[in-house]
Write a protein that holds these residues in place. Structure first.
Motif, short mmCIF file in Angstrom:
data_model
loop_
_atom_site.label_atom_id
_atom_site.label_comp_id
_atom_site.label_asym_id
_atom_site.label_seq_id
_atom_site.Cartn_x
_atom_site.Cartn_y
_atom_site.Cartn_z
N ALA A 28 7.61 47.88 25.74
CA ALA A 28 7.41 47.29 24.41
C ALA A 28 8.39 47.84 23.38
O ALA A 28 8.59 47.22 22.33
CB ALA A 28 5.97 47.51 23.94
N GLY A 29 9.00 48.99 23.65
CA GLY A 29 10.00 49.52 22.72
C GLY A 29 11.21 48.62 22.57
O GLY A 29 11.97 48.75 21.60
N LEU A 30 11.39 47.70 23.53
CA LEU A 30 12.52 46.76 23.47
C LEU A 30 12.20 45.51 22.67
O LEU A 30 13.10 44.75 22.33
CB LEU A 30 12.94 46.37 24.89
N ASP A 307 8.66 57.38 31.01
CA ASP A 307 8.48 58.75 30.55
C ASP A 307 9.52 59.14 29.51
O ASP A 307 9.67 60.32 29.20
CB ASP A 307 8.50 59.72 31.73
N ARG A 308 10.25 58.14 29.00
CA ARG A 308 11.22 58.39 27.94
C ARG A 308 11.32 57.16 27.08
O ARG A 308 10.77 56.11 27.41
CB ARG A 308 12.59 58.77 28.52
N ASP A 309 12.00 57.26 25.96
CA ASP A 309 12.13 56.15 25.03
C ASP A 309 12.77 54.94 25.72
O ASP A 309 13.80 55.07 26.39
CB ASP A 309 12.99 56.59 23.85
N ASP A 310 12.13 53.77 25.59
CA ASP A 310 12.62 52.56 26.26
C ASP A 310 14.07 52.25 25.87
O ASP A 310 14.89 51.90 26.72
CB ASP A 310 11.75 51.36 25.90
N ARG A 311 14.37 52.34 24.59
CA ARG A 311 15.71 51.97 24.12
C ARG A 311 16.78 52.93 24.64
O ARG A 311 17.85 52.51 25.07
CB ARG A 311 15.72 51.93 22.58
N GLU A 312 16.47 54.22 24.63
CA GLU A 312 17.40 55.20 25.16
C GLU A 312 17.69 54.95 26.63
O GLU A 312 18.84 54.97 27.08
CB GLU A 312 16.81 56.61 25.02
#
Length: 341
Positions: A28-30, A307-312
């Protein structure tokens, strides 16, 4: 030239996970950050009709409802997220060497490979969840064992749902028989855990639900895949006969998933970067056990490991994969990765 971990623009095979891979706010971060991903998620919610707003809320909620792992929520969201992530990667100019999916992930892979259109895929998914929601309460059990270790537990009530690795299986059944099997395995010292599913997918427990969907599948135009397609339903390359058979696609939800043999066949034919273009890294962990991967003939990369930021995570993968776009398009002018958009 041998494939290396640092090689820019390696051949890429896309793999897509199935039931059990879902987690709150998966990818969902995207949303509203990547335009392609956002477009296809919005399109999915539009095509889902009156269920669309509810499913969007479930997907974006920090704490989703107790129904999140039920077929009525998990299956359409997994299909939509897998598909949107795949579209995003294709939008970078990546031309896949092959497609492979696990369970509902195979449904998304088939859409991206052009076997059927997204509109039809969403319609079939809506029909599926209506009928599968009425199946007896059940589930699936992940077991760290080989088939010979569970043979005595299989029968009319407990079934082999998936072969994911040499010693990684899924069993499926109605709730009480599956609980008995779990207790028996624990008593033998076998590690097992329940999968996030409330239905006994890939077992005869859902046969009646599949029969109820056969008519819908038989109304859908089917086409040959645009690129090599490996099926966990057949355990290898998908023959044209099955690709064009609506009954094959309908029964896919009730038959054993042979993911490990299909992945072995894919890697035998393609030294590649295996990109898990779906939520989480479950298939990546399985793929890292493959001999061609341990021998560093192929490599594995989850797109949104969770387990990390989607965008990164996505930006890191994109930097590695985007340089071939122009060259690939010039190689095959007019090529499209999917039909029926």
């Amino acid at each position: 030239m041998p494939l290396t971990a640092q090689q820019p623009n390696p051949p890429v095979a896309l793999v897509f996970p199935g039931q059990g891979a879902q987690y709150p706010r998966m990818a969902a971060g995207l949303y509203e950050h990547d335009s392609t991903f956002t477009f296809w998620m919005d399109e999915a919610f539009r095509l889902l009709g009156q269920d669309g707003p509810r499913l969007r809320r479930e997907w974006l909620a920090e704490v989703p409802s107790a129904q999140y792992d039920d077929v009525t929520v998990a299956q359409p969201l997994l299909y939509a997220v897998n598909h949107a992530l795949g579209r995003m990667v294709l939008g970078w100019g990546v031309r896949p060497a092959a497609f492979l999916g696990h369970s509902v992930g195979e449904f998304a892979a088939a859409t991206l490979a052009g076997i059927f259109g997204f509109d039809d895929g969403i319609r079939l998914m809506r029909e599926r969840v209506v009928h599968f929601a009425d199946t007896p309460p059940g589930g699936m059990l992940a077991v760290a064992a080989g088939t010979e270790d569970v043979a005595d537990l299989l029968g009319e009530e407990v079934h082999l749902a998936a072969v994911n690795a040499a010693r990684q299986l899924l069993l499926a059944g109605e709730r009480e028989p599956l609980d008995r099997a779990a207790r028996e395995l624990a008593g033998r010292g076998v590690i097992c855990r329940r999968v996030l599913a409330r239905q006994a997918f890939h077992s005869p427990a859902v046969d009646d639900a599949v029969r109820a969907t056969l008519h819908g599948f038989r109304t859908v135009p089917l086409r040959r895949p645009d690129v090599p397609f490996y099926s966990a339903g057949t355990g290898g390359p998908l023959p044209e006969k099955e690709a064009l058979d609506p009954d094959f696609w309908a029964w896919q939800a009730a038959r054993t998933v042979y993911f490990a043999p299909a992945l072995t066949a894919l890697l035998a034919a393609h030294d590649c970067l295996l990109l898990e273009a779906g939520p989480g890294d479950g298939l990546s962990r399985l793929a890292r056990r493959q001999p061609r991967v341990t021998a560093r003939r192929s490599f594995v990369q989850p797109l949104v490991p969770g387990d990390r930021d989607d965008r990164e995570a996505v930006d890191e993968v994109r930097r590695r994969l985007t340089l071939v776009a122009a060259g690939d398009r010039h190689d095959r002018p007019g090529h499209r990765h999917s039909r029926g958009d």
